[in-house]
Design a protein around this motif. Structure first.
Motif, PDB file in Angstrom:
ATOM      1  N   PHE A   1       0.816  -1.205   0.000  1.00  0.00           N
ATOM      2  CA  PHE A   1       0.000   0.000   0.000  1.00  0.00           C
ATOM      3  C   PHE A   1       0.856   1.264   0.000  1.00  0.00           C
ATOM      4  CE2 PHE A   1      -3.753   2.275   0.217  1.00  0.00           C
ATOM      5  CZ  PHE A   1      -3.845   3.115   1.314  1.00  0.00           C
TER       6      PHE A   1
ATOM      7  N   TYR B   1       3.986   1.418  -1.093  1.00  0.00           N
ATOM      8  CA  TYR B   1       5.057   1.293  -2.087  1.00  0.00           C
ATOM      9  C   TYR B   1       4.959   2.403  -3.119  1.00  0.00           C
ATOM     10  CZ  TYR B   1       7.944  -1.000  -5.661  1.00  0.00           C
ATOM     11  OH  TYR B   1       8.904  -1.298  -6.592  1.00  0.00           O
ATOM     12  N   GLN B   2       6.117   2.987  -3.419  1.00  0.00           N
ATOM     13  CA  GLN B   2       6.124   4.150  -4.312  1.00  0.00           C
ATOM     14  C   GLN B   2       6.522   3.800  -5.747  1.00  0.00           C
ATOM     15  OE1 GLN B   2       5.237   7.199  -3.264  1.00  0.00           O
ATOM     16  NE2 GLN B   2       4.877   6.483  -1.183  1.00  0.00           N
TER      17      GLN B   2
ATOM     18  N   ASN C   1       6.714   1.359  -9.369  1.00  0.00           N
ATOM     19  CA  ASN C   1       5.739   0.944 -10.383  1.00  0.00           C
ATOM     20  C   ASN C   1       5.819  -0.553 -10.604  1.00  0.00           C
ATOM     21  OD1 ASN C   1       5.029   3.657 -10.971  1.00  0.00           O
ATOM     22  ND2 ASN C   1       6.914   3.837 -12.135  1.00  0.00           N
TER      23      ASN C   1
ATOM     24  N   ASN D   1       4.759  -3.729 -13.377  1.00  0.00           N
ATOM     25  CA  ASN D   1       4.474  -3.915 -14.801  1.00  0.00           C
ATOM     26  C   ASN D   1       3.153  -4.613 -15.043  1.00  0.00           C
ATOM     27  OD1 ASN D   1       6.972  -2.835 -15.379  1.00  0.00           O
ATOM     28  ND2 ASN D   1       7.998  -4.817 -15.285  1.00  0.00           N
TER      29      ASN D   1
ATOM     30  N   HIS E   1       3.571  -9.382 -11.818  1.00  0.00           N
ATOM     31  CA  HIS E   1       4.708  -8.739 -11.171  1.00  0.00           C
ATOM     32  C   HIS E   1       4.376  -8.440  -9.714  1.00  0.00           C
ATOM     33  CE1 HIS E   1       7.649  -5.058 -11.134  1.00  0.00           C
ATOM     34  NE2 HIS E   1       8.087  -6.048 -10.401  1.00  0.00           N
TER      35      HIS E   1
ATOM     36  N   TRP F   1       6.127  -9.978  -6.400  1.00  0.00           N
ATOM     37  CA  TRP F   1       6.648  -9.043  -5.396  1.00  0.00           C
ATOM     38  C   TRP F   1       6.071  -9.377  -4.022  1.00  0.00           C
ATOM     39  CZ3 TRP F   1       4.883  -5.375  -1.956  1.00  0.00           C
ATOM     40  CH2 TRP F   1       5.770  -4.357  -1.578  1.00  0.00           C
TER      41      TRP F   1
ATOM     42  N   ARG G   1       7.599 -12.562  -2.614  1.00  0.00           N
ATOM     43  CA  ARG G   1       8.965 -12.361  -2.137  1.00  0.00           C
ATOM     44  C   ARG G   1       8.970 -11.611  -0.806  1.00  0.00           C
ATOM     45  NH1 ARG G   1      13.302  -9.970  -6.140  1.00  0.00           N
ATOM     46  NH2 ARG G   1      12.585  -7.965  -5.426  1.00  0.00           N
TER      47      ARG G   1
ATOM     48  N   VAL H   1      -5.114  -2.375   7.283  1.00  0.00           N
ATOM     49  CA  VAL H   1      -3.879  -2.003   6.568  1.00  0.00           C
ATOM     50  C   VAL H   1      -3.837  -0.501   6.350  1.00  0.00           C
ATOM     51  CG1 VAL H   1      -2.664  -2.199   4.359  1.00  0.00           C
ATOM     52  CG2 VAL H   1      -3.551  -4.248   5.469  1.00  0.00           C
TER      53      VAL H   1
ATOM     54  N   ALA I   1      -1.217   2.325   7.818  1.00  0.00           N
ATOM     55  CA  ALA I   1      -0.472   3.211   6.924  1.00  0.00           C
ATOM     56  C   ALA I   1      -0.604   4.654   7.372  1.00  0.00           C
ATOM     57  CB  ALA I   1      -0.969   3.046   5.495  1.00  0.00           C
TER      58      ALA I   1
ATOM     59  N   GLY J   1      12.025   0.959   4.835  1.00  0.00           N
ATOM     60  CA  GLY J   1      11.114   0.468   3.803  1.00  0.00           C
ATOM     61  C   GLY J   1      10.341   1.562   3.122  1.00  0.00           C
TER      62      GLY J   1
ATOM     63  N   VAL K   1      11.611   4.593   2.120  1.00  0.00           N
ATOM     64  CA  VAL K   1      12.451   5.565   1.412  1.00  0.00           C
ATOM     65  C   VAL K   1      11.892   5.814   0.038  1.00  0.00           C
ATOM     66  CG1 VAL K   1      14.733   5.867   0.406  1.00  0.00           C
ATOM     67  CG2 VAL K   1      14.509   4.935   2.696  1.00  0.00           C
ATOM     68  N   GLU K   2      11.919   7.057  -0.371  1.00  0.00           N
ATOM     69  CA  GLU K   2      11.471   7.407  -1.722  1.00  0.00           C
ATOM     70  C   GLU K   2      12.400   6.770  -2.731  1.00  0.00           C
ATOM     71  OE1 GLU K   2       8.088   9.896  -1.573  1.00  0.00           O
ATOM     72  OE2 GLU K   2       9.325   9.529  -3.311  1.00  0.00           O
ATOM     73  N   LEU K   3      11.850   5.992  -3.574  1.00  0.00           N
ATOM     74  CA  LEU K   3      12.694   5.320  -4.551  1.00  0.00           C
ATOM     75  C   LEU K   3      12.201   5.628  -5.945  1.00  0.00           C
ATOM     76  CD1 LEU K   3      12.993   1.963  -2.674  1.00  0.00           C
ATOM     77  CD2 LEU K   3      14.787   3.632  -2.973  1.00  0.00           C
TER      78      LEU K   3
ATOM     79  N   PRO L   1      12.387   5.050 -10.268  1.00  0.00           N
ATOM     80  CA  PRO L   1      12.592   3.974 -11.237  1.00  0.00           C
ATOM     81  C   PRO L   1      14.031   3.917 -11.709  1.00  0.00           C
ATOM     82  CG  PRO L   1      10.714   5.324 -11.832  1.00  0.00           C
ATOM     83  CD  PRO L   1      11.428   6.025 -10.730  1.00  0.00           C
TER      84      PRO L   1
ATOM     85  N   ILE M   1      13.883  -6.030 -12.583  1.00  0.00           N
ATOM     86  CA  ILE M   1      12.425  -6.110 -12.707  1.00  0.00           C
ATOM     87  C   ILE M   1      11.785  -4.917 -12.027  1.00  0.00           C
ATOM     88  CG2 ILE M   1      12.334  -8.618 -12.938  1.00  0.00           C
ATOM     89  CD1 ILE M   1      11.621  -8.769  -9.971  1.00  0.00           C
ATOM     90  N   ASN M   2      12.523  -3.832 -12.062  1.00  0.00           N
ATOM     91  CA  ASN M   2      12.001  -2.566 -11.561  1.00  0.00           C
ATOM     92  C   ASN M   2      11.777  -2.553 -10.065  1.00  0.00           C
ATOM     93  OD1 ASN M   2      11.769  -0.245 -12.988  1.00  0.00           O
ATOM     94  ND2 ASN M   2       9.544  -0.258 -13.053  1.00  0.00           N
ATOM     95  N   GLU M   3      12.455  -3.434  -9.386  1.00  0.00           N
ATOM     96  CA  GLU M   3      12.372  -3.418  -7.935  1.00  0.00           C
ATOM     97  C   GLU M   3      13.274  -2.308  -7.404  1.00  0.00           C
ATOM     98  OE1 GLU M   3       9.520  -5.828  -7.340  1.00  0.00           O
ATOM     99  OE2 GLU M   3      10.646  -5.020  -5.680  1.00  0.00           O
TER     100      GLU M   3
END
Lengths: 163, 559
Positions: A43, A45-46, A48, A50, A54, A58, A61, B30, B34, B48, B50-52, B54, B249-251
């Motif tokens: 919720f 998560y910032q 993206n 696919n 995906h 995620w 994991r 949830v 938040a 967990g 942190v601004e991340l 792409p 994989i864009n993680e």
């Protein structure tokens, strides 16, 4: 992520997340807590994603990581109270040919790998990516898990037949 | 076997009568959490959250990493030399974005991710990444050789979003006899982004092992931690650069680069390197150098190295020279986070020929061994490395004591304290008189699939006779092990001597499967020897095996 999106993913994947956690930590209440932590992470998560697949990968994991962290905090404290032995005895009688007991007796890493491969249907390469291990390690864990299950079940059958 | 069905049934059984909340209620909880988290986070740093951003390939392709002479200066430390300052920035350092003729090159080893095609003029450093979802543990294992005298060996790296811990070694060719006080002065520098928490040192005969912890207070898109002399705020020896990125994989992840700085001396060699990789460590490619220094690979080292990944021996063919013969370490699982177990084939009959010691920390290591029926030899050692820590051990040829006056190191083993088994520990408090050990009390038992530890205390410093332990598994296999509790370490707070006996079964034997157990020929009274959590006798013996982590059946002693 919006609340509506969260609802949708809970609908789609809550069972998967909870089952994954349950298979590792073996306690439904703990698995439920872990599932909450994981969806909280989703919720907030910032990044993206696919695709829904995906997201599922995620989530799984994340769940595995949280579950192992949970286990670590309980290692060396795994006392079994005498009271719970009776409960185990009851569960044991429902165990179909000892398979459940045998599965749960496996090391958590072996158990997780078998779960991802046979239950969730992921391939070796996908599991390697999820668990951050090599494909060879995945194959080794699958083989080891199957061998251990076979040994345990053979022993059970030997006992059952008085051998 | 239908594994899917078996797992499905298992899950149903485990859920049993548990009633989960509805999806609506679950979602509400949830979102509530938040909201609470968000209001608490304004003054806190949470790994967990942190601004991340792409993936930004330009991060990886434009960063400039120059491998330089690095801690070659350490060799000169002993002679009192001082490192040059700001060498990195003067040569297109990271903060400037790099100069055109210098490029970083690397590729991920686990996937077809970013591969930089340009080859740099100078050598590069490796990069290690850690996802903030994970523990952030990465095994590095990269060496920098500087002439014949010194190798800097980067070992492990842990970063969880707040704490970064880097472990490295300075390995000298010869035994250290000079003043090493300067080495103790090397610390990560405090900056606005964070401060040094601790630095630990271990000293071997020719090795200085270092482990430094750094706490980040803030984490911008890029953060750097530099190591230099504690008393010289301007000095810089090597450092870490951590920046946010994403993986294949864009993680989201945090990529960390470790770079070495160079002394002002322009004649200092610039090294080529080739990284030994394990999972999650990015591979560096070999580049041409502008100097004449040559890569010192493993074949020229006096001591080769055993790689352990996930407790499994990576090498499939490791042969050690032991005494006048050779022994081969057979592949397989050798470490579980507590017990090291090597299966050796070759010229070895007992454990008196081989030893093990830590080169980083003074540890009380319990070692033992036994000959197997197939002619191999199992050498085992209790190496209790605390969770999250690492250590480096040397296997020693003890026979060299007679010929060379000191044991000779024949192999180096890296271990980390990440335990991957479930174990049971129980307090026993049993007087061992009836088992031929009149002065000893069995205090604790720890049982795991890999071994049984028996922890004894004694009021006197006596050496107990050899203890013979025998157990029978569920399938009727009889296993034996010998050892002795020996003279233990004296604990002033208790006034007692503490020793530990470690029983390590053969490779395919699971101690948790034991059916009967005896010590020195005497079968134990199962009600009195093993704690109830180690065994149980069902009210009605259905013959079905009980969960192995709970039950170990012990036979009653025969009076």
């Amino acid at each position: 992520m919006s609340g509506l999106d969260l609802d949708r993913y809970i609908e789609l994947y809550r069972r998967t997340v909870t089952d994954t956690a349950l298979f590792i930590v073996k306690n439904p209440a703990d698995a439920e807590d872990i599932a909450q932590d994981v969806f909280l992470k989703l919720f907030t998560y910032q990044g993206n994603f696919n695709s829904d697949e995906h997201i599922k990968a995620w989530l799984i994991r994340c769940t595995i990581n949280h579950s192992f962290n949970h286990l670590k905090s309980h290692w060396n404290k795994n006392y079994v109270s005498i009271d719970s032995l009776g409960e185990m005895q009851d569960k044991k009688t429902n165990d179909d040919n000892g398979i459940r007991t045998a599965l749960m007796s496996l090391n958590p890493k072996l158990r997780t790998t078998l779960y991802l491969y046979y239950y969730e249907g992921y391939g070796v390469a996908e599991i390697a990516g999820m668990l951050r291990i090599s494909a060879a390690a995945v194959k080794w864990r699958l083989k080891r898990g199957r061998d251990k299950l076979r040994d345990v079940l053979d022993d059970e059958r030997s006992i059952d037949h008085g051998l | 076997m239908d594994y899917k069905k078996a797992i499905d049934n298992t899950l149903s059984d485990m859920n049993g009568s548990f009633r989960p909340m509805s999806n609506a209620e679950f979602s509400r909880k949830v979102q509530e959490r938040a909201e609470i988290m968000s209001s608490n986070e304004k003054n806190a740093l949470h790994p967990g959250i942190v601004e991340l951003s792409p993936v930004q390939p330009e991060h990886k392709s434009n960063k400039v990493f120059n491998v330089i002479a690095g801690i070659a200066g350490t060799a000169t430390v002993l002679a009192g030399a001082v490192f040059g300052l700001n060498w990195l920035n003067e040569h297109g350092g990271l903060k400037e974005g790099g100069s055109d003729e210098l490029r970083a090159g690397y590729s991920q080893n686990t996937a077809a991710a970013t591969t930089v095609e340009e080859q740099p003029e100078f050598t590069t450093i490796f990069q290690a990444y850690s996802n903030t979802d994970d523990s952030g543990y990465v095994k590095v294992d990269q060496r920098y050789g500087f002439g014949d005298d010194l190798t800097v060996h980067l070992r492990e790296y842990i970063f969880d979003g707040i704490f970064a811990k880097i472990s490295y070694e300075l390995v000298f060719k010869d035994e250290i006899t000079g003043d090493i006080s300067d080495i103790r002065q090397i610390w990560p520098k405090d900056t606005e982004s964070g401060h040094c928490e601790s630095v630990e040192y271990g000293f071997g005969k020719n090795t200085v092992s270092c482990s430094a912890s750094y706490r980040l207070e803030t984490f911008a898109d890029q953060t750097e931690v530099s190591f230099g002399y504690k008393d010289d705020p301007k000095s810089e020896l090597f450092g870490l650069t951590m920046f946010k990125s994403t993986d294949r994989i864009n993680e989201p992840m945090i990529t960390t680069a470790i770079y070495m700085t160079a002394p002002d001396n322009n004649d200092a060699p610039v090294m080529t390197e080739e990284t030994t990789v394990t999972t999650d460590v990015l591979v560096t490619s070999e580049y041409a150098t502008t100097a004449t220094a040559e890569w010192t690979d493993d074949t020229t080292y006096n001591i080769p190295q055993v790689q352990i990944t996930d407790g499994m021996l990576d090498y499939t063919d490791v042969t050690l020279a032991l005494g006048e013969g050779n022994v081969k370490i057979l592949p397989g699982k050798i470490y579980d986070g507590r017990i090291l177990k090597l299966k050796l084939a070759g010229d070895i009959d007992d454990e008196t020929h081989i030893g093990i010691r830590s080169v980083k920390n003074p540890r009380n290591i319990i070692q033992g061994g036994h000959k197997n029926d197939d002619g191999t030899f199992t050498f085992s050692a209790l190496i209790d490395v605390p969770d999250g820590e690492t250590d480096v051990f040397e296997l020693l040829d003890l026979d060299a004591l007679k010929t060379e006056g000191k044991p000779k190191a024949i192999e180096v083993i890296n271990v980390s304290g990440i335990k991957d088994y479930e174990s049971l520990t129980e307090r026993v408090g049993l007087d061992m008189t009836q088992w031929g050990m009149p002065y000893e009390t069995l205090e604790w038992l720890t049982l795991s699939p890999f071994g049984l530890e028996m922890s004894f205390t004694s009021d006197t410093n006596w050496k107990s006779p050899n203890i013979s332990v025998e157990w029978t598994t569920l399938n009727g296999t009889v296993c034996k092990s010998r050892g002795h509790s020996g003279t233990g370490n004296y604990d002033e707070s208790t006034g007692k001597y503490h020793t530990t006996l470690l029983i390590v079964p053969d490779e395919d034997t699971d101690l948790t499967q034991m059916k009967e157990f005896s010590i020195n020929g005497l079968k134990t009274k199962r009600a009195e020897f093993m704690p109830r959590s180690f065994w149980d006798i069902p009210e009605e013996d259905s013959g079905t095996m009980l969960p192995v982590e709970t039950f170990v059946q012990i036979a009653a002693p025969e009076e």
